[in-house]
Design a protein around this motif. Structure first.
Motif, PDB file in Angstrom:
ATOM      1  N   UNK A  32       0.831  -1.205   0.000  1.00  0.00           N
ATOM      2  CA  UNK A  32       0.000   0.000   0.000  1.00  0.00           C
ATOM      3  C   UNK A  32       0.867   1.258   0.000  1.00  0.00           C
ATOM      4  N   UNK A  33       1.974   1.231   0.733  1.00  0.00           N
ATOM      5  CA  UNK A  33       2.888   2.371   0.751  1.00  0.00           C
ATOM      6  C   UNK A  33       3.484   2.609  -0.632  1.00  0.00           C
ATOM      7  N   UNK A  34       3.860   1.543  -1.323  1.00  0.00           N
ATOM      8  CA  UNK A  34       4.400   1.681  -2.680  1.00  0.00           C
ATOM      9  C   UNK A  34       3.346   2.219  -3.644  1.00  0.00           C
ATOM     10  N   UNK A  35       2.110   1.752  -3.517  1.00  0.00           N
ATOM     11  CA  UNK A  35       1.037   2.243  -4.376  1.00  0.00           C
ATOM     12  C   UNK A  35       0.790   3.727  -4.145  1.00  0.00           C
ATOM     13  N   UNK A  36       0.784   4.155  -2.884  1.00  0.00           N
ATOM     14  CA  UNK A  36       0.581   5.575  -2.589  1.00  0.00           C
ATOM     15  C   UNK A  36       1.752   6.414  -3.085  1.00  0.00           C
ATOM     16  N   UNK A  37       2.969   5.873  -2.956  1.00  0.00           N
ATOM     17  CA  UNK A  37       4.142   6.590  -3.454  1.00  0.00           C
ATOM     18  C   UNK A  37       4.033   6.812  -4.961  1.00  0.00           C
TER      19      UNK A  37
END
Length: 93
Positions: A32-37
């Motif tokens: 999820x952090x990578x997707x938001x980034x």
């Protein structure tokens, strides 16, 4: 003696469940952090879905080789040390 072994068996069954649940949760948080980034970076606007997927998968490969993934093994290590120390101090001290 058999009581300690039975306790250790059920402890490891419980720890295995905790390890897998924590591992799945940790991977989902990282994904999820990578997707938001990706979504918040204005330089990546207009890029394809395949490039986004490749970015996320590369980040997950990096996560799998990183320290956070290895620290999950402490779920097994710390209780084992506590269990062995308890057996030692109860029986031989």
């Amino acid at each position: 003696m058999i009581g300690w072994l039975r306790l250790a068996f059920f402890m490891y069954v419980g720890l295995t469940i905790i390890y897998f649940v924590t591992s799945i949760y940790s991977r989902s948080v990282r994904r999820e952090k990578l997707e938001k980034e990706w979504d918040t970076d204005p330089a990546r606007e207009g890029q394809t879905v395949e490039e986004r997927s490749a970015f996320i998968e590369a980040g997950m490969v990096h996560y799998d080789k990183g320290l956070k993934k290895r620290l999950l093994w402490l779920i097994y290590i710390l209780p084992t040390i506590g269990f062995v120390a308890t057996i030692y101090f109860v029986n031989w001290r």
